[in-house]
Design an enzyme around this catalytic site. Structure first.
Site, PDB file in Angstrom:
ATOM      1  N   GLY A  51       0.798  -1.065  -0.163  1.00  0.00           N
ATOM      2  CA  GLY A  51      -0.194  -0.137   0.090  1.00  0.00           C
ATOM      3  C   GLY A  51       1.026   1.138   0.114  1.00  0.00           C
ATOM      4  CG  HIS A  52       3.407   2.040   3.429  1.00  0.00           C
ATOM      5  ND1 HIS A  52       3.153   1.080   4.135  1.00  0.00           N
ATOM      6  CD2 HIS A  52       2.604   3.187   4.230  1.00  0.00           C
ATOM      7  CE1 HIS A  52       2.846   1.296   5.334  1.00  0.00           C
ATOM      8  NE2 HIS A  52       2.425   2.558   5.298  1.00  0.00           N
TER       9      HIS A  52
HETATM   10  P1  AMP Z   1       0.762   4.625   7.869  1.00  0.00           P
HETATM   11  O1  AMP Z   1       2.288   4.305   7.661  1.00  0.00           O
HETATM   12  O2  AMP Z   1      -0.437   3.881   8.220  1.00  0.00           O
HETATM   13  O3  AMP Z   1       0.523   6.044   8.470  1.00  0.00           O
HETATM   14  O4  AMP Z   1       0.224   5.178   6.140  1.00  0.00           O
HETATM   15  C1  AMP Z   1       1.202   6.063   5.368  1.00  0.00           C
HETATM   16  C2  AMP Z   1       0.380   6.346   4.217  1.00  0.00           C
HETATM   17  O5  AMP Z   1      -0.043   5.196   3.595  1.00  0.00           O
HETATM   18  C3  AMP Z   1      -1.186   7.019   4.499  1.00  0.00           C
HETATM   19  O6  AMP Z   1      -1.588   7.978   3.552  1.00  0.00           O
HETATM   20  C4  AMP Z   1      -2.009   5.844   4.304  1.00  0.00           C
HETATM   21  O7  AMP Z   1      -3.321   6.281   3.861  1.00  0.00           O
HETATM   22  C5  AMP Z   1      -1.319   5.010   3.175  1.00  0.00           C
HETATM   23  N1  AMP Z   1      -1.737   3.541   3.241  1.00  0.00           N
HETATM   24  C6  AMP Z   1      -1.631   2.758   4.163  1.00  0.00           C
HETATM   25  N2  AMP Z   1      -2.214   1.406   3.880  1.00  0.00           N
HETATM   26  C7  AMP Z   1      -2.605   1.692   2.505  1.00  0.00           C
HETATM   27  C8  AMP Z   1      -3.319   1.049   1.607  1.00  0.00           C
HETATM   28  N3  AMP Z   1      -3.633  -0.404   2.018  1.00  0.00           N
HETATM   29  N4  AMP Z   1      -3.354   1.426   0.364  1.00  0.00           N
HETATM   30  C9  AMP Z   1      -3.278   2.682   0.255  1.00  0.00           C
HETATM   31  N5  AMP Z   1      -2.603   3.393   0.871  1.00  0.00           N
HETATM   32  C10 AMP Z   1      -2.248   2.977   1.970  1.00  0.00           C
END
Ligand code: AMP
Length: 287
Positions: free
Chosen positions: A38-39
């Site tokens: 996702g990231h």
């Molecule tokens: P985090 O590390 O959880 O703070 O996420 C960092 C960024 O990655 C944020 O903008 C999240 O929305 C995005 N993100 C996390 N998981 C996903 C995913 N499965 N699909 C798309 N973007 C994601």
């Protein structure tokens, strides 16, 4: 190509100033690490639209309303940097807490999100979005990116950061990237690593349930749709949904009639064992 690691804001400023002096575009992807596909989809989109890409890895304490969640948040910086390197990310920014909060992390003034922070997650995670806005504001001050990349996965988060950017007159453009899912439909999340095998096997029910609402949106009332969804999730052993809300995609307020709105999203937060998962599906209109 090797990802260079920037450890403090001064190093970030140096590379960004140099890039901008050459007229280059800077893409920025803020994360809390434990990186997954996702990231990486955010980073790939950033690469396609910019000359250099900076990915920050910082587990921000001020956005955790639950100390256990902060404690248990997975931290895998070495593997993260290897992953960033494998897709040719230009820079990883791995600040310390002091680098982000040199004067302490107390928020001097409440951030205005136009009330978007009070909906959905707002009721269950007090203070969470103030912490998110605080750290994103600081990171944007440091990185000054041309484009900022955030995931649809955190629908409320990107909505209120979008509001904040405009409200504060910042000149960065927010790009929102669709949710990346595992093959069985579970939205990828750093927290998935904490699910037991038994619960992980059941977790796709969350996305299935949201899809069911999508499917029956014209056949049932809002109350019937959300009631069906809550019932389905509650029926799974060790699953405890906090909410299933069908909301206007712009205001995030719960709606009563889908036909009266042109952008509609269904969002949920579910405790799966001791892990809190969130997910959403846009059921009308688009990003
Ligand atoms: P985090 O590390 O959880 O703070 O996420 C960092 C960024 O990655 C944020 O903008 C999240 O929305 C995005 N993100 C996390 N998981 C996903 C995913 N499965 N699909 C798309 N973007 C994601």
């Amino acid at each position: 190509m090797h990802t260079a690691t920037l450890r403090d804001r001064k190093s970030v400023k140096t590379v960004v100033d140099e890039a901008k002096n050459k007229g280059l575009k800077v893409g920025f992807v803020p994360t809390m690490g434990a990186l997954h596909d996702g990231h990486l989809s955010l980073i790939k989109q950033a690469q396609s639209e910019n000359d250099i890409v900076i990915c920050s890895i910082f587990v921000n304490p001020t956005q955790f309303n639950d100390a256990t969640d902060l404690d248990k948040y997975p931290r895998t910086v070495e593997a993260d940097i290897a992953l960033l390197d494998s897709i040719g990310t230009t820079y990883a920014y791995t600040p310390t807490i002091d680098d982000i909060y040199p004067n302490g992390d107390e928020l001097k003034e409440e951030i205005n999100f136009g009330g978007l922070d009070l909906e959905m997650e707002g009721a269950f995670r007090p203070g969470h979005f103030q912490g998110v806005g605080q750290v994103v504001g600081i990171l944007l001050d440091i990185v000054q990116p041309t484009h900022l990349y955030m995931g649809q996965k955190d629908f409320q988060q990107f909505s209120l950061i979008n509001f904040m950017i405009k409200d504060q007159g910042r000149d960065t453009i927010l790009r929102v990237v669709p949710i990346k899912r595992a093959e069985d439909g579970l939205a990828l999340s750093s927290r998935n690593a904490r699910l037991s095998a038994e619960i992980r096997a059941k977790a796709p029910i969350i996305h299935d349930t949201l899809q069911e609402i999508n499917k029956y949106q014209n056949a049932m009332s809002i109350g019937e749709l959300t009631g069906m969804a809550m019932g389905k999730l509650r029926a799974i052993k060790n699953f405890n949904p906090e909410y299933v809300i069908i909301a206007d995609g712009y205001t995030l307020k719960p709606i009563t009639d889908i036909t009266k709105h042109d952008y509609v999203v269904v969002c949920t937060a579910v405790w799966a064992g001791d892990v809190r998962l969130i997910d959403n599906v846009i059921i009308k209109g688009g990003l």
